[in-house]
Scaffold this motif. Structure first.
Motif, PDB file in Angstrom:
ATOM      1  N   UNK A  33     -25.197 -18.604 -14.651  1.00 34.77           N
ATOM      2  CA  UNK A  33     -24.536 -18.069 -15.736  1.00 34.77           C
ATOM      3  C   UNK A  33     -25.672 -17.261 -16.458  1.00 34.77           C
ATOM      4  N   UNK A  35     -26.537 -15.888 -20.042  1.00 36.43           N
ATOM      5  CA  UNK A  35     -26.324 -15.966 -21.674  1.00 36.43           C
ATOM      6  C   UNK A  35     -27.232 -14.795 -22.245  1.00 36.43           C
ATOM      7  N   UNK A  45     -22.371 -16.663 -23.910  1.00 31.97           N
ATOM      8  CA  UNK A  45     -22.008 -16.494 -22.442  1.00 31.97           C
ATOM      9  C   UNK A  45     -21.652 -14.946 -22.048  1.00 31.97           C
ATOM     10  N   UNK A  58     -16.985 -12.352 -19.712  1.00 32.82           N
ATOM     11  CA  UNK A  58     -16.422 -13.017 -21.102  1.00 32.82           C
ATOM     12  C   UNK A  58     -16.027 -11.726 -21.882  1.00 32.82           C
TER      13      UNK A  58
END
Lengths: 114, 111
Positions: A33, A35, A45, A58
């Motif tokens: 991921x 961030x 995120x 996202x």
């Protein structure tokens, strides 16, 4: 556990340029991921990096602005494109072996855009 | 927003005292996690508590979870100067592949 090497650790960039951040993990991981942490804020995120396919972004984040690569199970890159001062943040790579289980984080990239 | 909120935003205590931080969240969860961040660097996972658990311990850390109130607390006992950091709670919001981080508590332990 996983050891994550993230680089660069910091950079100062000019408006309109792009920066690519690298994330290298010492073992194969299922999930990676990216961030963002804006100054004095919590983590948000950006996207899930998928091995061999396009990242899952996202809401509020798009591929043109934050292209992500993940060529294998140990490596990913995040590019911050056409930067503006609003992109000044800490960018963090993280990994997990299972959904919603504990995350391991890289040491972060502190980006300042002038 | 599914982001949690932490209380207090900042906490300053003397070494040896206990520190308590609270986290409130908005949606149902599968688990809740606590992380520590030193000086804007990467986060370190401290503890995970599942939705069917009420209390969990790890060394000097004690975490409680009240799903009826959608809240959690982190207690650090016998604090040390090295505990100075920001502490974040994170919840999955019932979704896979995303953790929503709280606003964080900045803890300062004075030697």
């Amino acid at each position: 556990s996983a050891v994550i090497s993230q680089k660069p650790s910091r950079d100062i960039c000019q408006r309109g340029t792009s920066l690519t951040i690298q994330c290298q993990v010492d073992s194969q991981v299922t999930m990676m991921f990216w961030y963002r942490q804006q100054p004095g804020q919590s983590l948000t995120l950006i996207a899930t990096a998928n091995q061999g396919s396009e990242a899952t972004y996202e809401s509020g984040f798009v591929i043109d602005k934050f292209p992500i690569s993940r060529p294998n199970l140990t490596f990913s890159t995040l590019t911050v494109s056409n930067m503006s001062p609003e992109d000044s943040s800490i960018y963090l790579c993280s990994v997990a072996q299972s959904p919603n289980e504990k995350l391991f984080f890289g040491s972060g990239t502190q980006l300042s855009v002038l | 927003s599914q982001q949690g909120e932490e209380d207090p935003q900042a906490l300053s205590i003397q070494e040896g005292e206990n520190a308590t931080m609270n986290c409130s969240y908005k949606t149902s969860i599968n688990n809740l996690q606590w992380y520590r961040q030193n000086s804007g660097r990467g986060l370190v996972h401290l503890i995970l508590i599942r939705s069917n658990e009420r209390e969990k311990h790890s060394g000097r850390l004690r975490v409680t979870l009240d799903t009826s109130k959608k809240s959690s607390s982190l207690l650090i006992t016998a604090s040390r100067a090295a505990d100075t950091a920001s502490y974040f709670c994170a919840t999955d919001g019932g979704r896979a592949n995303n953790l929503f981080f709280g606003t964080g508590t900045r803890l300062t332990v004075i030697p």
